[in-house]
Design a protein around this motif. Structure first.
Motif, PDB file in Angstrom:
ATOM      1  N   ARG A  50      42.966  36.771  53.580  1.00  0.00           N
ATOM      2  CA  ARG A  50      42.830  38.219  53.765  1.00  0.00           C
ATOM      3  C   ARG A  50      42.943  38.962  52.433  1.00  0.00           C
ATOM      4  N   LEU A  51      43.488  38.315  51.413  1.00  0.00           N
ATOM      5  CA  LEU A  51      43.644  38.983  50.122  1.00  0.00           C
ATOM      6  C   LEU A  51      42.291  39.309  49.511  1.00  0.00           C
ATOM      7  N   PRO A  52      42.174  40.433  48.807  1.00  0.00           N
ATOM      8  CA  PRO A  52      40.893  40.825  48.206  1.00  0.00           C
ATOM      9  C   PRO A  52      40.527  39.920  47.040  1.00  0.00           C
ATOM     10  N   PRO A  53      39.305  40.023  46.534  1.00  0.00           N
ATOM     11  CA  PRO A  53      38.888  39.194  45.399  1.00  0.00           C
ATOM     12  C   PRO A  53      39.719  39.493  44.154  1.00  0.00           C
ATOM     13  N   GLY A  54      39.836  38.488  43.305  1.00  0.00           N
ATOM     14  CA  GLY A  54      40.555  38.607  42.046  1.00  0.00           C
ATOM     15  C   GLY A  54      40.690  37.238  41.425  1.00  0.00           C
ATOM     16  N   ASN A  55      41.000  37.186  40.127  1.00  0.00           N
ATOM     17  CA  ASN A  55      41.089  35.884  39.467  1.00  0.00           C
ATOM     18  C   ASN A  55      42.519  35.464  39.136  1.00  0.00           C
ATOM     19  N   ASN A  99      55.426  36.724  39.379  1.00  0.00           N
ATOM     20  CA  ASN A  99      55.039  35.525  38.642  1.00  0.00           C
ATOM     21  C   ASN A  99      53.685  35.021  39.106  1.00  0.00           C
ATOM     22  N   VAL A 100      52.886  34.581  38.161  1.00  0.00           N
ATOM     23  CA  VAL A 100      51.562  34.054  38.470  1.00  0.00           C
ATOM     24  C   VAL A 100      51.703  32.759  39.281  1.00  0.00           C
ATOM     25  N   ARG A 101      50.966  32.689  40.386  1.00  0.00           N
ATOM     26  CA  ARG A 101      50.915  31.471  41.198  1.00  0.00           C
ATOM     27  C   ARG A 101      49.660  30.664  40.881  1.00  0.00           C
ATOM     28  N   GLU A 102      48.517  31.355  40.802  1.00  0.00           N
ATOM     29  CA  GLU A 102      47.247  30.714  40.472  1.00  0.00           C
ATOM     30  C   GLU A 102      46.486  31.632  39.525  1.00  0.00           C
ATOM     31  N   SER A 103      45.702  31.051  38.618  1.00  0.00           N
ATOM     32  CA  SER A 103      44.954  31.880  37.679  1.00  0.00           C
ATOM     33  C   SER A 103      43.674  31.197  37.226  1.00  0.00           C
ATOM     34  N   ASP A 104      42.584  31.971  37.268  1.00  0.00           N
ATOM     35  CA  ASP A 104      41.330  31.570  36.661  1.00  0.00           C
ATOM     36  C   ASP A 104      41.069  32.356  35.385  1.00  0.00           C
ATOM     37  N   ASP A 105      42.095  33.046  34.900  1.00  0.00           N
ATOM     38  CA  ASP A 105      42.029  33.811  33.664  1.00  0.00           C
ATOM     39  C   ASP A 105      42.811  33.045  32.603  1.00  0.00           C
ATOM     40  N   ARG A 160      46.476  39.498  44.954  1.00  0.00           N
ATOM     41  CA  ARG A 160      45.396  38.904  44.160  1.00  0.00           C
ATOM     42  C   ARG A 160      44.683  40.036  43.426  1.00  0.00           C
ATOM     43  N   VAL A 161      44.652  39.943  42.082  1.00  0.00           N
ATOM     44  CA  VAL A 161      44.124  41.018  41.248  1.00  0.00           C
ATOM     45  C   VAL A 161      43.306  40.431  40.103  1.00  0.00           C
ATOM     46  N   GLN A 162      42.726  41.312  39.308  1.00  0.00           N
ATOM     47  CA  GLN A 162      42.011  40.886  38.114  1.00  0.00           C
ATOM     48  C   GLN A 162      42.986  40.756  36.944  1.00  0.00           C
ATOM     49  N   GLY A 163      42.792  39.734  36.141  1.00  0.00           N
ATOM     50  CA  GLY A 163      43.656  39.534  34.989  1.00  0.00           C
ATOM     51  C   GLY A 163      43.633  40.707  34.019  1.00  0.00           C
ATOM     52  N   ASP A 164      42.504  41.427  33.957  1.00  0.00           N
ATOM     53  CA  ASP A 164      42.402  42.585  33.065  1.00  0.00           C
ATOM     54  C   ASP A 164      43.385  43.686  33.429  1.00  0.00           C
ATOM     55  N   TRP A 165      43.878  43.674  34.665  1.00  0.00           N
ATOM     56  CA  TRP A 165      44.787  44.723  35.122  1.00  0.00           C
ATOM     57  C   TRP A 165      46.247  44.413  34.817  1.00  0.00           C
ATOM     58  N   LEU A 166      46.539  43.218  34.407  1.00  0.00           N
ATOM     59  CA  LEU A 166      47.912  42.779  34.192  1.00  0.00           C
ATOM     60  C   LEU A 166      48.319  42.924  32.729  1.00  0.00           C
ATOM     61  N   VAL A 167      49.627  42.991  32.510  1.00  0.00           N
ATOM     62  CA  VAL A 167      50.194  42.795  31.180  1.00  0.00           C
ATOM     63  C   VAL A 167      51.338  41.798  31.318  1.00  0.00           C
ATOM     64  N   PRO A 168      51.627  41.037  30.271  1.00  0.00           N
ATOM     65  CA  PRO A 168      52.793  40.147  30.336  1.00  0.00           C
ATOM     66  C   PRO A 168      54.072  40.961  30.496  1.00  0.00           C
TER      67      PRO A 168
END
Length: 329
Positions: free
Chosen positions: A27-32, A71-77, A106-114
């Motif tokens: 159900r989560l929206p698209p994101g990497n 915390n990141v669980r999965e990442s394609d970024d 689930r979000v885009q990596g561009d939206w995150l900061v460490p």
């Protein structure tokens, strides 16, 4: 795999309601990048989203929450790996994209900061969108020459998240601060954060309007807009600046050109939603060294998903002070 979320739905008659539900990951929206959410914040926009006001949410069902940390669980970024601690604010997450009122996002990596060094995920949500916005406003004021020696700085909506953090930051920078609030019961809180003067909102607005009024303030951080912004512009000293960053009191601006033409006043728009990565990281780095989390701790409330619908209505009524943190259930 499943996750818990506060799902906001709209019925056929337009009624909007929210409930805690267990949902499948698909159900989560698209994101990497998939993030395990540890903490989220409650902001004015979240109140609008949870109550269906302001037209921010176009598609239902929806998960609100415009800021979160985890915390990141999965990442394609390539910038993020499983286990990395991250923070998200803005990018219309929680408005057009499912947000932080869930155990996973689930979000885009561009939206995150460490996650900034020296902060826990909870710390980052004490700061949250409110602190980031306050820091961006102060940075802009300083770029135009506002310093502690310039004179009094007015902060409106002072008891809210942005206003209270702005006062705390300005105090650490050595500024003299006037806090404008319609909630006199929070005067002690505002003084403890560093306000030197408490100004009652009703008294401020009741003063006769003139095209130009006594130049009382070197600068202002305005969190509410509306008539308050129009009036305070007429009270800014020569060469002063006003950082405008909220519209809880309305989007109309009733003013005239004299503050700009005769006093060279600057009106600055502050947006935290679409700020580029470099500006975000710079603001977070400064916040980490400047904001006194221990001194602010008494102004932080923790709630779970179940309490969010009621708390959303409270924040829209101006009944929430400081920061409200949300624990995923």
């Amino acid at each position: 795999m499943t996750f818990q979320a506060l799902l906001t739905e709209r019925s056929g008659d337009g009624t909007v309601s929210s409930s805690v539900q267990t949902l499948d990951d698909d159900r989560l929206p698209p994101g990497n990048v998939l993030v395990e959410v540890e903490w989220a914040g409650l902001n004015y926009k979240d109140g609008l989203c949870l109550t269906g006001q302001g037209g921010l949410v176009r598609n239902y069902p929806h998960v609100a929450g415009i800021d979160f940390a985890g915390n990141v669980r999965e990442s394609d970024d390539s910038r993020y790996r499983p286990g990395d601690a991250v923070v998200l604010t803005g990018w219309r997450v929680g408005e057009t994209h499912w947000g932080g009122y869930a155990t996973r996002a689930r979000v885009q990596g561009d939206w995150l900061v460490p996650l900034p060094a020296g902060l826990s995920s909870r710390d980052s949500m004490v700061v949250g969108t409110a602190g980031l916005t306050a820091m961006l406003a102060i940075n802009r004021l300083e770029m135009l020459g506002i310093q502690p020696a310039s004179g009094e700085v007015l902060v409106t909506g002072a008891a809210g998240g942005v206003g209270s953090i702005a006062i705390a930051l300005l105090h650490r920078l050595g500024c003299s601060i006037t806090a404008l609030s319609g909630r006199p019961q929070h005067a002690d809180m505002l003084q403890n954060l560093g306000a030197t003067t408490i100004l009652d909102r009703a008294e401020f607005l009741a003063e006769p309007d003139k095209p130009l009024e006594n130049a009382r303030f070197a600068a202002a951080i305005d969190c509410v807009g509306g008539d308050i912004l129009g009036k305070l512009l007429r009270q800014i000293a020569y060469g002063g600046s006003v950082a405008s960053l909220g519209n809880a009191a309305g989007i109309a601006l009733n003013t005239n050109v004299l503050p700009f033409l005769l006093r060279s006043v600057n009106l600055l728009g502050i947006d935290s939603v679409m700020q580029p990565y470099k500006a975000r990281m710079s603001a977070w780095a400064r916040l980490t060294g400047l904001f006194d989390l221990a001194a602010y701790a008494g102004n932080v409330e923790e709630i779970g998903f179940d309490a969010l619908p009621d708390k959303a209505r409270q924040i829209l009524r101006g009944e929430v002070r400081g920061r409200v943190l949300v624990r995923p259930q």
